[in-house]
Design a protein around this motif. Structure first.
Motif, PDB file in Angstrom:
ATOM      1  N   UNK A  35     -13.422  -7.352   3.152  1.00 54.87           N
ATOM      2  CA  UNK A  35     -13.464  -6.440   2.010  1.00 54.87           C
ATOM      3  C   UNK A  35     -12.097  -6.479   1.351  1.00 54.87           C
ATOM      4  N   UNK A  36     -12.085  -6.702   0.047  1.00 51.62           N
ATOM      5  CA  UNK A  36     -10.823  -6.926  -0.666  1.00 51.62           C
ATOM      6  C   UNK A  36     -10.771  -6.102  -1.940  1.00 51.62           C
ATOM      7  N   UNK A  37      -9.553  -5.888  -2.448  1.00 53.83           N
ATOM      8  CA  UNK A  37      -9.410  -5.109  -3.685  1.00 53.83           C
ATOM      9  C   UNK A  37     -10.144  -5.760  -4.864  1.00 53.83           C
ATOM     10  N   UNK A  38     -10.498  -4.919  -5.805  1.00 51.80           N
ATOM     11  CA  UNK A  38     -11.164  -5.403  -7.020  1.00 51.80           C
ATOM     12  C   UNK A  38     -10.248  -5.211  -8.227  1.00 51.80           C
ATOM     13  N   UNK A  39     -10.482  -6.027  -9.234  1.00 51.26           N
ATOM     14  CA  UNK A  39      -9.661  -5.998 -10.444  1.00 51.26           C
ATOM     15  C   UNK A  39     -10.369  -5.224 -11.548  1.00 51.26           C
ATOM     16  N   UNK A  40      -9.615  -4.310 -12.174  1.00 54.44           N
ATOM     17  CA  UNK A  40     -10.051  -3.631 -13.399  1.00 54.44           C
ATOM     18  C   UNK A  40      -9.280  -4.264 -14.544  1.00 54.44           C
ATOM     19  N   UNK A  41      -9.983  -4.821 -15.503  1.00 54.68           N
ATOM     20  CA  UNK A  41      -9.321  -5.433 -16.650  1.00 54.68           C
ATOM     21  C   UNK A  41      -9.643  -4.646 -17.908  1.00 54.68           C
ATOM     22  N   UNK A  42      -8.643  -4.516 -18.775  1.00 56.37           N
ATOM     23  CA  UNK A  42      -8.890  -3.763 -19.999  1.00 56.37           C
ATOM     24  C   UNK A  42      -7.820  -4.018 -21.045  1.00 56.37           C
ATOM     25  N   UNK A  43      -7.958  -3.294 -22.160  1.00 60.16           N
ATOM     26  CA  UNK A  43      -7.061  -3.500 -23.301  1.00 60.16           C
ATOM     27  C   UNK A  43      -6.435  -2.195 -23.780  1.00 60.16           C
ATOM     28  N   UNK A  44      -5.284  -2.354 -24.400  1.00 60.88           N
ATOM     29  CA  UNK A  44      -4.686  -1.298 -25.201  1.00 60.88           C
ATOM     30  C   UNK A  44      -4.718  -1.836 -26.637  1.00 60.88           C
ATOM     31  N   UNK A  45      -5.792  -1.514 -27.381  1.00 62.84           N
ATOM     32  CA  UNK A  45      -5.965  -2.086 -28.727  1.00 62.84           C
ATOM     33  C   UNK A  45      -5.123  -1.328 -29.755  1.00 62.84           C
ATOM     34  N   UNK A  46      -4.366  -2.104 -30.543  1.00 62.32           N
ATOM     35  CA  UNK A  46      -3.458  -1.521 -31.534  1.00 62.32           C
ATOM     36  C   UNK A  46      -3.917  -1.929 -32.930  1.00 62.32           C
ATOM     37  N   UNK A  47      -3.982  -0.949 -33.819  1.00 60.51           N
ATOM     38  CA  UNK A  47      -4.313  -1.217 -35.220  1.00 60.51           C
ATOM     39  C   UNK A  47      -3.260  -0.488 -36.055  1.00 60.51           C
ATOM     40  N   UNK A  48      -2.300  -1.245 -36.592  1.00 65.08           N
ATOM     41  CA  UNK A  48      -1.207  -0.605 -37.345  1.00 65.08           C
ATOM     42  C   UNK A  48      -0.411   0.295 -36.422  1.00 65.08           C
ATOM     43  N   UNK A  49      -0.271   1.570 -36.816  1.00 64.73           N
ATOM     44  CA  UNK A  49       0.499   2.485 -35.970  1.00 64.73           C
ATOM     45  C   UNK A  49      -0.398   3.306 -35.048  1.00 64.73           C
ATOM     46  N   UNK A  50      -1.667   2.864 -34.926  1.00 62.67           N
ATOM     47  CA  UNK A  50      -2.605   3.637 -34.100  1.00 62.67           C
ATOM     48  C   UNK A  50      -3.173   2.807 -32.945  1.00 62.67           C
ATOM     49  N   UNK A  51      -3.613   3.502 -31.898  1.00 60.48           N
ATOM     50  CA  UNK A  51      -4.237   2.838 -30.752  1.00 60.48           C
ATOM     51  C   UNK A  51      -5.667   3.363 -30.586  1.00 60.48           C
ATOM     52  N   UNK A  52      -6.510   2.516 -29.985  1.00 58.04           N
ATOM     53  CA  UNK A  52      -7.932   2.839 -29.865  1.00 58.04           C
ATOM     54  C   UNK A  52      -8.244   3.413 -28.477  1.00 58.04           C
ATOM     55  N   UNK A  77     -12.418 -15.004 -16.404  1.00 63.67           N
ATOM     56  CA  UNK A  77     -10.971 -14.872 -16.265  1.00 63.67           C
ATOM     57  C   UNK A  77     -10.618 -13.404 -16.519  1.00 63.67           C
ATOM     58  N   UNK A  78      -9.380 -13.053 -16.201  1.00 60.64           N
ATOM     59  CA  UNK A  78      -8.961 -11.672 -16.449  1.00 60.64           C
ATOM     60  C   UNK A  78      -9.001 -11.368 -17.956  1.00 60.64           C
ATOM     61  N   UNK A  79      -8.646 -12.378 -18.765  1.00 55.34           N
ATOM     62  CA  UNK A  79      -8.679 -12.181 -20.226  1.00 55.34           C
ATOM     63  C   UNK A  79     -10.113 -11.968 -20.732  1.00 55.34           C
ATOM     64  N   UNK A  80     -11.019 -12.812 -20.250  1.00 60.23           N
ATOM     65  CA  UNK A  80     -12.416 -12.683 -20.649  1.00 60.23           C
ATOM     66  C   UNK A  80     -12.956 -11.301 -20.277  1.00 60.23           C
ATOM     67  N   UNK A  81     -12.581 -10.848 -19.103  1.00 60.76           N
ATOM     68  CA  UNK A  81     -13.049  -9.531 -18.648  1.00 60.76           C
ATOM     69  C   UNK A  81     -12.515  -8.421 -19.550  1.00 60.76           C
ATOM     70  N   UNK A  82     -11.246  -8.515 -19.919  1.00 62.62           N
ATOM     71  CA  UNK A  82     -10.648  -7.485 -20.783  1.00 62.62           C
ATOM     72  C   UNK A  82     -11.330  -7.464 -22.153  1.00 62.62           C
ATOM     73  N   UNK A  83     -11.606  -8.639 -22.694  1.00 59.60           N
ATOM     74  CA  UNK A  83     -12.293  -8.725 -23.995  1.00 59.60           C
ATOM     75  C   UNK A  83     -13.715  -8.181 -23.901  1.00 59.60           C
ATOM     76  N   UNK A  84     -14.419  -8.538 -22.822  1.00 59.92           N
ATOM     77  CA  UNK A  84     -15.793  -8.088 -22.655  1.00 59.92           C
ATOM     78  C   UNK A  84     -15.867  -6.567 -22.534  1.00 59.92           C
ATOM     79  N   UNK A  85     -14.979  -5.998 -21.739  1.00 57.15           N
ATOM     80  CA  UNK A  85     -15.008  -4.545 -21.575  1.00 57.15           C
ATOM     81  C   UNK A  85     -14.734  -3.830 -22.893  1.00 57.15           C
ATOM     82  N   UNK A  86     -13.841  -4.399 -23.688  1.00 56.76           N
ATOM     83  CA  UNK A  86     -13.505  -3.791 -24.984  1.00 56.76           C
ATOM     84  C   UNK A  86     -14.698  -3.875 -25.928  1.00 56.76           C
ATOM     85  N   UNK A  87     -15.405  -4.998 -25.841  1.00 53.91           N
ATOM     86  CA  UNK A  87     -16.616  -5.170 -26.641  1.00 53.91           C
ATOM     87  C   UNK A  87     -17.693  -4.188 -26.174  1.00 53.91           C
ATOM     88  N   UNK A  88     -17.884  -4.095 -24.863  1.00 50.77           N
ATOM     89  CA  UNK A  88     -18.958  -3.248 -24.331  1.00 50.77           C
ATOM     90  C   UNK A  88     -18.697  -1.763 -24.559  1.00 50.77           C
TER      91      UNK A  88
END
Ligand SMILES: [Zn+2]
Ligand SMILES: [Zn+2]
Lengths: 187, 187
Positions: A35-52, A77-88
């Motif tokens: 049993x091993x740790x799991x990865x949480x991937x995600x984004x901090x999306x920035x639009x101008x001076x604001x974050x989502x 990949x970790x990048x693909x996961x971060x993009x997918x979660x942001x999309x979902x």
């Protein structure tokens, strides 16, 4: 874990030969169930001076605000996961800029990886996991209504890095120990 | 996975309600058995102008050279895991400097995280997993006898970064696709 997933025999907990940790071991077929740790991937999306941010439509922390993030899946990949979660979760298409925080969350056996990302267009939405999605300026962030310590950390680092005379966004390497359980990312 | 590890009932493969991927699902007790990538943590230990490599005493790639690295365990941080693997495989105590490579290895569902580290003393040894441990100058690296693509990548980046007029060691974010299976880290 009570039964062997390979042969259905009850498992026992012991240190296998040549190992130095207790594992779930099957004395019938010899399988060792690591049993091993799991990865949480995600984004901090920035639009101008604001974050989502997304308002959670699921437990834990229903109704609290978070960054789009979730469990990395096999074959990604970790990048693909971060993009997918942001999309979902936010119905948003972002461009990843850099890996920004890596946080080991010890008591839930997770490693959270958050990417700084650009949100080129003001397009986003809700989902089954998200009640509301919106852009926040720094002075609008609902600091007392954030879902998890790790989210607050990432946002604080971001606004501090952005405020520097010469903005730079170095990787932040963090560790969260037991005792913060109620504030952490668990889904 | 053939049987439910919670109740020993045979599992089926289907998309659970509210999900969009096939999972191992138990129709008896309702358990969903998620499978996620695992993290390999390790070090690139540096002592003066030399780096520390280990000759593998285990399959795959028995007899080939590698950096000390292995599966992160539950209850650890990524840093703790990298230090432990270096201790276990190379009998070496290092000081972590920075996260240097993050490589998603898609077809084996692994994310490899290698830290640049200082080896303060010329003290290291062998183990059950290591036939030989030694320091290599750049011109001594056994490029044709490296165990895995990822190890060669990390070493090439390191020597290139070190050779820059103003040495700097930015995080390298990599992805390895199916097709390199024979060269990759699997233990
Ligand atoms: Zn078994
Ligand atoms: Zn079951």
């Amino acid at each position: 874990m009570k039964y062997c997933s390979q042969c259905s025999h009850p498992v026992s907990v012991r240190v296998p030969e040549g190992d130095n940790r207790e594992r779930y071991v099957c004395d019938n077929c010899g399988s060792i169930h690591y049993q091993n740790p799991r990865i949480i991937a995600g984004c901090l999306p920035v639009h101008g001076d604001r974050v989502l941010l997304c308002k959670r439509a699921i437990e834990p922390r229903y109704g609290y605000w978070t960054l789009p993030a979730g469990f990395m899946e096999n074959g990604e990949s970790t990048e693909t996961a971060a993009l997918r979660e942001t999309r979902e979760e936010a119905q948003a298409e972002v461009v990843l800029r850099k890996l920004y925080t890596v946080t080991s969350i010890l008591h839930v056996n997770q490693v959270q990886m958050i990417y700084l990302a650009d949100l080129p267009e003001e397009k986003f939405g809700i989902s089954e996991e998200t009640l509301e999605t919106r852009l926040f300026r720094e002075d609008e962030i609902p600091w007392d209504e954030l879902a998890f310590t790790t989210i607050g950390n990432a946002l604080r680092y971001y606004f501090a890095d952005r405020a520097k005379a010469e903005p730079s966004f170095p990787l932040r390497h963090l560790e969260i120990e037991p005792g913060y359980a109620e504030l952490l990312l668990q889904t």
